[in-house]
Design an enzyme around this catalytic site. Sequence first.
Site, mmCIF file in Angstrom:
data_model
loop_
_atom_site.group_PDB
_atom_site.id
_atom_site.type_symbol
_atom_site.label_atom_id
_atom_site.label_comp_id
_atom_site.label_asym_id
_atom_site.label_seq_id
_atom_site.Cartn_x
_atom_site.Cartn_y
_atom_site.Cartn_z
ATOM 1 N N LYS A 182 11.402 -10.136 -5.458
ATOM 2 C CA LYS A 182 9.854 -9.067 -4.672
ATOM 3 C C LYS A 182 10.938 -8.155 -3.972
ATOM 4 O O LYS A 182 10.178 -7.066 -4.383
ATOM 5 C CB LYS A 182 9.730 -10.468 -3.072
ATOM 6 N N CYS A 227 5.422 -2.701 2.722
ATOM 7 C CA CYS A 227 6.179 -3.497 2.156
ATOM 8 C C CYS A 227 7.174 -2.355 0.847
ATOM 9 O O CYS A 227 8.603 -2.630 1.090
ATOM 10 C CB CYS A 227 5.322 -4.200 0.853
HETATM 11 N N1 SAJ Z 1 0.532 5.311 -3.510
HETATM 12 C C1 SAJ Z 1 1.137 6.211 -4.236
HETATM 13 N N2 SAJ Z 1 0.753 6.466 -5.557
HETATM 14 C C2 SAJ Z 1 0.393 5.196 -6.403
HETATM 15 C C3 SAJ Z 1 0.328 4.004 -5.748
HETATM 16 C C4 SAJ Z 1 0.452 3.338 -4.499
HETATM 17 O O1 SAJ Z 1 1.309 7.352 -3.881
HETATM 18 O O2 SAJ Z 1 0.049 5.408 -7.678
HETATM 19 C C5 SAJ Z 1 0.495 4.901 -1.881
HETATM 20 C C6 SAJ Z 1 -0.005 3.950 -1.154
HETATM 21 O O3 SAJ Z 1 -1.126 4.930 -1.079
HETATM 22 C C7 SAJ Z 1 0.201 3.138 -0.445
HETATM 23 C C8 SAJ Z 1 1.976 2.992 -1.049
HETATM 24 O O4 SAJ Z 1 2.464 4.009 -2.381
HETATM 25 O O5 SAJ Z 1 0.860 4.165 0.753
HETATM 26 C C9 SAJ Z 1 2.015 1.697 -1.148
HETATM 27 O O6 SAJ Z 1 0.623 1.119 -1.684
HETATM 28 P P1 SAJ Z 1 0.383 -0.558 -3.218
HETATM 29 O O7 SAJ Z 1 -1.010 0.161 -3.558
HETATM 30 O O8 SAJ Z 1 1.492 0.308 -4.101
HETATM 31 O O9 SAJ Z 1 1.416 -1.135 -2.551
HETATM 32 P P2 SAJ Z 1 1.524 -2.322 -1.523
HETATM 33 O O10 SAJ Z 1 2.136 -1.826 -0.548
HETATM 34 O O11 SAJ Z 1 -0.578 -2.556 -0.914
HETATM 35 O O12 SAJ Z 1 1.791 -4.061 -2.024
HETATM 36 C C10 SAJ Z 1 2.582 -3.737 -2.549
HETATM 37 C C11 SAJ Z 1 2.482 -4.724 -3.869
HETATM 38 N N3 SAJ Z 1 4.062 -4.890 -4.644
HETATM 39 C C12 SAJ Z 1 3.442 -3.916 -5.323
HETATM 40 O O13 SAJ Z 1 2.421 -3.668 -6.762
HETATM 41 C C13 SAJ Z 1 5.001 -3.908 -6.560
HETATM 42 C C14 SAJ Z 1 1.884 -6.023 -3.725
HETATM 43 O O14 SAJ Z 1 1.811 -6.179 -4.688
HETATM 44 C C15 SAJ Z 1 2.895 -6.433 -2.679
HETATM 45 O O15 SAJ Z 1 2.641 -7.936 -2.371
HETATM 46 C C16 SAJ Z 1 3.195 -5.718 -1.608
HETATM 47 O O16 SAJ Z 1 3.347 -4.873 -1.432
HETATM 48 C C17 SAJ Z 1 4.212 -6.744 -0.459
HETATM 49 O O17 SAJ Z 1 2.887 -7.360 0.546
HETATM 50 O O18 SAJ Z 1 5.264 -6.386 -1.006
#
Ligand code: SAJ
Length: 430
Positions: A223, A277
């Site tokens: 994870k 996360c």
């Molecule tokens: N972000 C960027 N650029 C991107 C993608 C995301 O700046 O290209 C930023 C988002 O704006 C945000 C952060 O990253 O601030 C996280 O967003 P996210 O949509 O990538 O992920 P989370 O935190 O909402 O959810 C993640 C997911 N993990 C992965 O994709 C590996 C989700 O599957 C997990 O269940 C979750 O963390 C968790 O609970 O750990």
Amino acid sequence: MNTQTFNPGEAATEVSTVAVVGLGYIGLPTAAILAGKGLHVIGVDVNPDTVQAVNEGRVPFIEPDLGVHVAGAVSQGHLTAQESMPEADAYIVAVPTPFRDDKTADLVYVEQAARSIAARIRPGNLVILESTSPPGTTRRMADVILDLRPDLSAAAGSDRDRVLFAHCPERVLPGRIMIELVTNDRIIGGLTLEAATAAAGLYSTFCQGRIHLTDAATAEMAKLVENAYRDVNIAFANELSVISGNLGIDVWNLIELANYHPRVNILQPGPGVGGHCIAVDPWFIVSADPENSRLIRTAREVNDAKPGHVIAEVKTAVEGIEAPVIAALGLAFKANIDDTRESPAVEIVRRLALENPRARILVGRSFPGAKLPDELSPLPNVSSVVTNDAVAAADAVVLLVDHDAFREIRPEQLAGKAVIDTRGFWRTTA
Ligand code: SAJ
């Protein structure tokens, strides 16, 4: 334990009553979905308001489709909530695992839950840790329970009565939780294979993805690694955005062009990385082996430095204006949700307000009526206003979150204003 895939035909669950401990973003959806499958689910939470909301069939936060599931499960009598720990066949622990100032995990909520479970647990029960945790936490949770209950054992072949412990990390994406809970593959790590198989039997009541069985420490690490992988890749995009800005290159066009290569897939830059996360979990790896986590640590530092770059851009944009008005659009950590935990947008607004006492920051919200979070409400020069009013009054508009609602802002509303678009929301294509 070698990794193996669970065959749903192998072990039908013997669980009929489940206690879900912690009714937050993960616990409540899991409780609702298990209840929807006809199990008797008791949600446990220390917050009386949350308990009351759930018992009335309400959801205390925004997540698409969750409301329907909770209301349905409560009205059918399959889901109830309470503050005390009940007796159950299985316990699912989904409490927060925040990190301390020194970036190590604070396991106080897991330990509290374990102590409450110890008072109620019976031979044959299953205890599942869902909370994202450093390697070794499932073992530690089991030790807390077994120290208080010397009549029980987790070990295969023990003379004492058996209890089963497993880690089943959630991997759902906020905003898509009700879909991904059902469709994602799951990793389940047991302290024993019997425990992993029993947990898989329970999750197979609703999970349509494959269920991969392993040991608890590998599941814990898997994870963390998934989120660290994402963090490192976002850091690459964020680093490119800073370099491109200095070189006068549009980073979004640059990334679009580079991504035409068949083996290149650069993620999107933004104002930083937020949420509970990705902005947190990589630190659990760093603290497990600080010397060898150089890349993971640096990625965290690159992403954490991004709000500072945005703040510098805004300051440059309003330089020379005596008392500038800055419209800050969005506070959530990402689009179309209301969750502001670890949100870079909140940090940017807070630091802009503190560092520029003469500036007024108008936060244009995409969720009408939403209150300012605790970090911002005491600041006299920050207020929450209707988006169009914020934009109209502003000298500079800083787009912090790409909420769909902001699509309604027309180009003529931005004319003559400095625009800092941290998400490439209004970009033109390459
Ligand atoms: N972000 C960027 N650029 C991107 C993608 C995301 O700046 O290209 C930023 C988002 O704006 C945000 C952060 O990253 O601030 C996280 O967003 P996210 O949509 O990538 O992920 P989370 O935190 O909402 O959810 C993640 C997911 N993990 C992965 O994709 C590996 C989700 O599957 C997990 O269940 C979750 O963390 C968790 O609970 O750990």
